[in-house]
Design a protein around this motif. Structure first.
Motif, PDB file in Angstrom:
ATOM      1  N   ILE A  85     -10.650  -6.223  -0.705  1.00  0.00           N
ATOM      2  CA  ILE A  85      -9.291  -5.881  -1.510  1.00  0.00           C
ATOM      3  C   ILE A  85      -8.980  -7.264  -2.262  1.00  0.00           C
ATOM      4  N   ARG A  86      -9.213  -8.386  -1.527  1.00  0.00           N
ATOM      5  CA  ARG A  86      -8.986  -9.737  -2.298  1.00  0.00           C
ATOM      6  C   ARG A  86      -9.916 -10.011  -3.427  1.00  0.00           C
ATOM      7  N   GLU A  87     -11.347  -9.404  -3.285  1.00  0.00           N
ATOM      8  CA  GLU A  87     -12.351  -9.641  -4.380  1.00  0.00           C
ATOM      9  C   GLU A  87     -11.861  -8.908  -5.558  1.00  0.00           C
ATOM     10  N   ARG A  88     -11.567  -7.544  -5.183  1.00  0.00           N
ATOM     11  CA  ARG A  88     -11.185  -6.835  -6.216  1.00  0.00           C
ATOM     12  C   ARG A  88      -9.833  -7.173  -7.169  1.00  0.00           C
ATOM     13  N   MET A 118      -3.092  -0.704  -5.955  1.00  0.00           N
ATOM     14  CA  MET A 118      -3.102  -1.106  -4.865  1.00  0.00           C
ATOM     15  C   MET A 118      -3.442  -0.032  -3.744  1.00  0.00           C
ATOM     16  N   GLN A 119      -3.093   1.101  -3.674  1.00  0.00           N
ATOM     17  CA  GLN A 119      -3.278   2.117  -2.753  1.00  0.00           C
ATOM     18  C   GLN A 119      -4.926   2.733  -2.757  1.00  0.00           C
ATOM     19  N   LEU A 174      -7.009   1.092  -3.958  1.00  0.00           N
ATOM     20  CA  LEU A 174      -7.802   0.034  -3.493  1.00  0.00           C
ATOM     21  C   LEU A 174      -8.205  -0.152  -2.033  1.00  0.00           C
ATOM     22  N   TRP A 175      -7.168   0.231  -1.165  1.00  0.00           N
ATOM     23  CA  TRP A 175      -7.212   0.283   0.136  1.00  0.00           C
ATOM     24  C   TRP A 175      -7.977   1.325   0.620  1.00  0.00           C
ATOM     25  N   GLU A 176      -7.680   2.495   0.110  1.00  0.00           N
ATOM     26  CA  GLU A 176      -8.368   3.564   0.343  1.00  0.00           C
ATOM     27  C   GLU A 176     -10.165   3.419   0.067  1.00  0.00           C
ATOM     28  N   ARG A 177     -10.454   2.916  -0.891  1.00  0.00           N
ATOM     29  CA  ARG A 177     -11.761   2.561  -1.286  1.00  0.00           C
ATOM     30  C   ARG A 177     -12.437   1.531  -0.224  1.00  0.00           C
ATOM     31  N   GLY A 178     -11.428   0.724   0.036  1.00  0.00           N
ATOM     32  CA  GLY A 178     -11.998  -0.381   1.416  1.00  0.00           C
ATOM     33  C   GLY A 178     -12.155   0.393   2.560  1.00  0.00           C
ATOM     34  N   PHE A 179     -11.428   1.112   2.998  1.00  0.00           N
ATOM     35  CA  PHE A 179     -11.772   2.241   4.024  1.00  0.00           C
ATOM     36  C   PHE A 179     -12.839   2.925   3.963  1.00  0.00           C
ATOM     37  N   GLN A 180     -13.181   3.452   2.740  1.00  0.00           N
ATOM     38  CA  GLN A 180     -14.111   4.409   2.464  1.00  0.00           C
ATOM     39  C   GLN A 180     -15.537   3.478   2.579  1.00  0.00           C
ATOM     40  N   ARG A 181     -15.407   2.530   1.968  1.00  0.00           N
ATOM     41  CA  ARG A 181     -16.840   1.506   1.687  1.00  0.00           C
ATOM     42  C   ARG A 181     -17.142   0.870   3.202  1.00  0.00           C
ATOM     43  N   ASP A 213       0.158   3.993   3.140  1.00  0.00           N
ATOM     44  CA  ASP A 213       1.461   4.208   2.692  1.00  0.00           C
ATOM     45  C   ASP A 213       1.985   2.563   2.502  1.00  0.00           C
ATOM     46  N   PHE A 214       1.665   2.023   3.508  1.00  0.00           N
ATOM     47  CA  PHE A 214       2.346   0.524   3.227  1.00  0.00           C
ATOM     48  C   PHE A 214       1.709  -0.258   1.974  1.00  0.00           C
ATOM     49  N   SER A 215       0.260   0.203   1.756  1.00  0.00           N
ATOM     50  CA  SER A 215      -0.331  -0.658   0.530  1.00  0.00           C
ATOM     51  C   SER A 215       0.441   0.114  -0.837  1.00  0.00           C
ATOM     52  N   LYS A 216       0.824   1.279  -0.852  1.00  0.00           N
ATOM     53  CA  LYS A 216       1.293   1.800  -1.982  1.00  0.00           C
ATOM     54  C   LYS A 216       2.585   0.885  -2.726  1.00  0.00           C
ATOM     55  N   ASN A 217       3.545   0.301  -1.627  1.00  0.00           N
ATOM     56  CA  ASN A 217       4.503  -0.685  -2.135  1.00  0.00           C
ATOM     57  C   ASN A 217       4.328  -2.012  -2.019  1.00  0.00           C
ATOM     58  N   LEU A 218       2.824  -2.243  -1.565  1.00  0.00           N
ATOM     59  CA  LEU A 218       2.771  -3.848  -1.544  1.00  0.00           C
ATOM     60  C   LEU A 218       2.654  -4.517  -2.772  1.00  0.00           C
ATOM     61  N   GLY A 219       3.211  -5.556  -2.734  1.00  0.00           N
ATOM     62  CA  GLY A 219       3.218  -6.408  -3.954  1.00  0.00           C
ATOM     63  C   GLY A 219       4.156  -5.957  -5.333  1.00  0.00           C
ATOM     64  N   CYS A 220       4.942  -4.793  -5.108  1.00  0.00           N
ATOM     65  CA  CYS A 220       5.597  -4.239  -6.070  1.00  0.00           C
ATOM     66  C   CYS A 220       7.156  -4.734  -6.233  1.00  0.00           C
ATOM     67  N   GLY A 221       7.521  -5.183  -4.706  1.00  0.00           N
ATOM     68  CA  GLY A 221       8.914  -5.517  -4.829  1.00  0.00           C
ATOM     69  C   GLY A 221       9.323  -7.005  -4.452  1.00  0.00           C
ATOM     70  N   ASP A 222      10.649  -7.427  -4.287  1.00  0.00           N
ATOM     71  CA  ASP A 222      11.003  -8.544  -3.920  1.00  0.00           C
ATOM     72  C   ASP A 222      10.752  -8.876  -2.525  1.00  0.00           C
ATOM     73  N   ARG A 223      11.127 -10.155  -2.198  1.00  0.00           N
ATOM     74  CA  ARG A 223      10.808 -10.616  -0.947  1.00  0.00           C
ATOM     75  C   ARG A 223      11.358  -9.537   0.364  1.00  0.00           C
TER      76      ARG A 223
END
Lengths: 172, 312
Positions: free
Chosen positions: A75-78, A87-88, A90-97, A114-124
């Motif tokens: 995920i970090r590399e991507r 983001m979601q 990306l996590w899905e692909r990570g699990f598949q890979r 579900d977590f990754s769907k909202n990750l990085g989109c909101g405030d603290r």
């Protein structure tokens, strides 16, 4: 002599398969705990340091191992390569890979997706809430996985050897 | 294509990247801004006017047949601009813009969330405006001789209307003077001069330059005076009384000052209530009103000098 060899071979083979099956239950528990650690580290980084995900994942990767590390590294590399990503997906692909190294069930993965769907989109605040909800869901999954592991680990270990015996008896 | 544009394109979703890439290629150096508004066409602002872009990447002065931006496009670009970590850019978002790599600035508009301390966030983002950073090395070549003299740096106020090149000239002045060995302090309250991205100025502001970014001028200038022992303080856009007071505090401390303000002519600026006190005996010695000559890449920035006081 050949019979003896065959017996040993079948017994160890089946026993090993049984242990492998049993281990996958244990590994699921371990990976659920590891992902909770990932989220705890992430919570600290978001709450106190407010560093971007890329940097946070770099740090987290150093503290993780096995399949979890591989997924986080991917995920970090991507993210580093392409800024505009889903983001979601990306996590899905990570699990598949790294499906060979990830021992989580579909339900466990869904919690993280579900977590990754909202990750990085909101405030603290919303990021922390997202992490807390996910942590509690992962904890429930972990407890359930422990229960299943408790019964299944012994069963599969025993079953492996028993199947071996059975085959040996039939063949001999 | 201009390599600076690749940096900007990497923040767009794949389909837009191809389309814009084609259009930007045609524009070369004339691109000034990219306006992205939900359910409206993308508008590319250039030195030769505004253009909409078609799904094939063709530029068109009319909006018919132009690509219409989806809400999800705006969201995706915004998240990408924030490096998929919106929470890490909250302070910038509150100010209404995020600086990206390369020093380009992305302005944000939409439905704001108001809290105790003013705007706290944007709930729905409806428009983004990517202002292409224009670092023009050598922009101050025509006026540097009037500012940096053998006797030292002459306290100077640079004047021009908006988009007249003040910031570009000020940045290049800071670079040239700093590179000549003079310790320079930049009080860059809007982050336009240095464009710091993760601690590193994206623009060349000289080897002897220190920056305080995104802090009110009044505080930044005093902090610099006390802590960085500068020989020259450079600051952009003096508008309010607080800004003028901050500059006033520098005069007479042995530190030279170069600042800028909006205006058409020296006479007009001299009449402004907030600016007047800055021309006291120890204050600004000259006003340079910028005049642009030529267009696009061939633009020359010349200065018309009004001496307030002859140097001894």
């Amino acid at each position: 002599m050949i019979k003896l060899f065959a017996t040993v071979f079948i017994l160890t083979g089946c026993g090993y398969l049984g242990i492998l099956f049993a281990m996958s239950y244990k590994k699921r528990v371990r990976q659920l705990i590891e992902f909770q650690q990932v989220l705890n580290l992430l919570e600290f980084d978001i709450n106190f340091l407010a560093v971007p995900l890329k940097e946070s994942f770099e740090k987290i990767s150093k503290n993780s191992g096995g399949g979890v590390k591989d997924v986080i590294d991917y995920i970090r590399e991507r993210i580093e390569k392409d800024k505009c990503i889903d983001m979601q997906r990306l996590w899905e692909r990570g699990f598949q890979r790294f499906s060979d190294e990830i021992f989580l069930t579909q339900e466990d993965k869904k919690i993280l997706l579900d977590f990754s769907k909202n990750l990085g989109c909101g405030d603290r605040e919303s990021e922390i809430n997202n992490i807390k909800i996910t942590l509690s869901r992962l904890k429930i999954a972990e407890n359930e996985a422990r229960e299943i592991a408790k019964t299944n680990v012994k069963m599969y270990r025993g079953l492996g050897f028993l199947t071996g015996f059975f085959i040996v008896i039939i063949l001999i | 294509m201009n390599t600076r544009y690749n940096e900007i394109l990497s923040y767009f979703p794949q389909n837009l990247r191809r389309m814009l890439g084609r259009g930007m290629n045609i524009l070369e150096d004339s691109l000034q801004e990219i306006r992205i508004r939900a359910r409206l066409p993308i508008i590319l602002g250039t030195t030769n006017g505004n253009f909409a872009i078609t799904p094939d990447g063709e530029l068109s002065p009319a909006v018919g047949g132009a690509y219409i931006v989806k809400e999800s496009d705006v969201r995706q670009i915004f998240t990408a601009v924030c490096e998929n970590s919106v929470y890490a850019f909250m302070e910038d978002i509150k100010q209404g813009f995020v600086t990206i790599k390369g020093g380009h600035r992305v302005g944000i508009a939409g439905r704001a969330v108001n809290g105790k301390n003013g705007i706290e966030n944007f709930r729905e983002i409806s428009s983004l405006n990517i202002r292409v950073a224009r670092e023009v090395v050598g922009a101050a070549n025509y006026i540097i001789g009037d500012i940096q003299k053998d006797s030292g740096i002459v306290n100077t106020l640079i004047v021009s209307p908006p988009m007249g090149g003040k910031t570009t000239v000020l940045r290049d002045l800071a670079r040239q003077i700093s590179d000549s060995g003079i310790k320079t302090a930049l009080a860059d309250d809007r982050g336009e001069l240095a464009a710091i991205f993760r601690g590193v100025p994206q623009n060349d502001i000289g080897i002897q330059t220190d920056v305080i970014e995104n802090a009110p001028k009044s505080q930044a200038v005093i902090m610099m005076l006390r802590s960085m022992s500068p020989e020259l303080i450079v600051t952009d856009e003096i508008a309010t009384k607080d800004d003028a007071d901050a500059v006033l505090k520098c005069f007479g401390t042995g530190v030279s000052v170069i600042a800028s303000t909006h205006g058409k002519s020296a006479e007009e600026v001299l009449k402004r209530e907030n600016i007047k006190p800055l021309f006291s005996e120890i204050g600004f010695k000259q006003i340079i009103v910028l005049q642009k000559e030529g267009r696009g890449i061939n633009t020359k920035v010349l200065g018309e000098i009004t001496k307030i006081r002859q140097e001894k």
